[in-house]
Design an enzyme around this catalytic site. Structure first.
Site, PDB file in Angstrom:
ATOM      1  N   HIS A  22     -15.872 -25.287  25.806  1.00  0.00           N
ATOM      2  CA  HIS A  22     -15.596 -24.215  26.773  1.00  0.00           C
ATOM      3  C   HIS A  22     -15.716 -22.880  26.048  1.00  0.00           C
ATOM      4  CE1 HIS A  22     -13.147 -21.787  29.666  1.00  0.00           C
ATOM      5  NE2 HIS A  22     -12.798 -21.174  28.545  1.00  0.00           N
ATOM      6  N   HIS A  44     -13.900 -31.234  37.041  1.00  0.00           N
ATOM      7  CA  HIS A  44     -12.482 -31.561  36.866  1.00  0.00           C
ATOM      8  C   HIS A  44     -12.110 -32.592  37.924  1.00  0.00           C
ATOM      9  CE1 HIS A  44     -11.586 -28.439  33.836  1.00  0.00           C
ATOM     10  NE2 HIS A  44     -12.620 -27.838  34.414  1.00  0.00           N
ATOM     11  N   ASP A  54     -18.501 -27.156  37.428  1.00  0.00           N
ATOM     12  CA  ASP A  54     -17.081 -26.880  37.179  1.00  0.00           C
ATOM     13  C   ASP A  54     -16.257 -27.225  38.416  1.00  0.00           C
ATOM     14  OD1 ASP A  54     -14.987 -26.250  35.517  1.00  0.00           O
ATOM     15  OD2 ASP A  54     -15.229 -24.086  35.627  1.00  0.00           O
ATOM     16  N   HIS A  64     -20.394 -22.775  30.173  1.00  0.00           N
ATOM     17  CA  HIS A  64     -20.042 -21.454  30.733  1.00  0.00           C
ATOM     18  C   HIS A  64     -20.822 -20.351  30.002  1.00  0.00           C
ATOM     19  CE1 HIS A  64     -16.983 -23.861  32.491  1.00  0.00           C
ATOM     20  NE2 HIS A  64     -16.088 -23.737  31.540  1.00  0.00           N
TER      21      HIS A  64
END
Length: 389
Positions: A196, A64, A284, A225
């Site tokens: 995701h 991010h 992440d 994930h």
């Protein structure tokens, strides 16, 4: 700038043994067992590494870069990740994305941050969209974003099996995946949908439905994930036999959690004989790591750190796993999935994104695009607004 790295044990990621590596104009120009003949006065740096490991720069395929979070109000928004946080982790290429907050954060700001990182010497790319449908785009469509905006590689991170998602239907996701695939064909880009995965009971059902009911190639469907729940990881592993790449996240896992660390997921994947080229690990970094109860109420929250990537690499190497078997999950596998043809390998003609590991498998030196960002565990180049220069 011209750099000579003498006596490095090169893992490209395959084991090339002890070599000398010459870098010029941001590229690897020679890898040889004999010292390259070059006038010493032309060298910017010349160092003998006495057999230390040289590996490709790590590719963080899920970060991010503009910050994530926001699940507990505006004050919980995570700030943008600083340049040195990437290089401290040995990351020389990063792919940015939007998560839960794809409203106050936008694809426009994501692309702008990609260009900012590039100006600072890091290789950066991004996805269009975010958790929710309709997708946040820059030009009004997925296909147009991928085709016309150079740094945009695909769609991500589109949330499924999560109470924070927009509860997308099969038809909606099929259309997005189809558009991403076609845009990838038109441009030579990855053209993938980076999903995701939440901890909902539906797990990988939607991805399996897409594989069974459409002609979309398996490589387009890329879940991340996958290690957040053990049953989810088992489902993801089976997808690799069908041609999907799966991504696990280097987040912390408590003893009482029903999940796997990235290192444990790698070991299990390898032990069970799944395709080794279909497994990647990301950080992440900058994203939130929330924990919710059954009613969707937040229990506690942490945030992802890019350093988790290098810590996972160290954990695997410290456990005695072969370096050339571990590295692809952080380097060449990611480059192949994302079609970053100049990344993920130490090879003549490719970008000089290089990392030196010390004897304890920690990040010692980092070169990005032929420029040293770290030397001897010390940061040389900081981002424009970092406060710890």
């Amino acid at each position: 700038m011209i750099h000579l790295l003498r006596n490095v044990h090169v893992y490209a990621p395959e084991d090339l043994g002890n070599c000398h590596v010459l870098v010029a104009a941001g590229k690897v120009v020679a890898i040889s067992h004999e010292v390259p003949h070059i006038e010493p006065s032309l060298l910017t740096t010349d160092q003998d590494y006495a057999g230390k490991k040289l590996i490709p720069g790590l590719i963080d395929g899920h970060a991010h870069i503009t910050g994530g979070g926001g699940e507990t109000g505006f004050s919980s928004k995570v700030p943008a990740v600083h340049l040195s946080e990437y290089t401290q982790a040995g990351v020389t290429t990063v792919v940015g994305l939007l998560g839960t907050d794809d409203l106050t954060r936008s694809t426009s700001s994501l692309v702008a941050q990609v260009y900012a990182l590039r100006e600072s010497g890091l290789s950066a790319y991004c996805y269009t969209g975010g958790y929710h449908i309709p997708l946040t785009t820059l030009t009004g469509s997925v296909k147009s974003d991928i085709v016309h905006i150079e740094p945009i590689l695909g769609v991500g991170e589109l949330a499924i099996s999560d109470h924070r998602s927009s509860q997308p239907t099969f038809d909606e996701v099929a259309r997005i995946a189809g558009d991403a695939h076609v845009a990838g064909l038109m441009t030579g880009k990855a053209g993938i949908v980076h999903f995701h995965l939440g901890d909902g009971d539906r797990g990988m059902d939607l991805i399996n439905d897409l594989l069974q009911q459409t002609e979309i190639p398996a490589r387009v469907l890329n879940p991340t994930h996958c290690n957040r729940k053990k049953v989810l990881f088992d489902q993801a592993c089976q997808l690799t036999r069908l041609g999907c790449y799966i991504d696990v996240t280097a987040f912390p896992v408590a003893e009482d959690e029903d999940g796997l660390t990235a290192a444990d997921a790698f070991k299990q994947f390898k032990a069970n004989g799944f395709p080794p080229d279909k497994f990647t690990i990301s950080s992440d970094g900058g994203g939130c790591l929330p924990h919710f109860d059954a009613q969707g109420e937040l229990l506690h929250m942490d945030f992802g750190r890019n350093l988790a990537l290098s810590e996972t690499l160290k954990e695997l190497l410290d456990a005695g796993l072969a370096t050339d078997q571990v590295l692809p999950a952080f380097t060449s596998n990611v480059a192949k999935l994302l079609r970053l043809n100049t990344k993920g390998q130490v090879k003549v003609g490719l970008d000089a994104d290089l990392v030196i590991l010390d004897t304890e498998h920690q990040i010692q030196d980092v070169m990005a695009m032929g420029q040293w960002h770290r030397k001897n565990h010390q940061t040389l180049i900081y981002g424009g607004f970092e406060t710890n220069k």
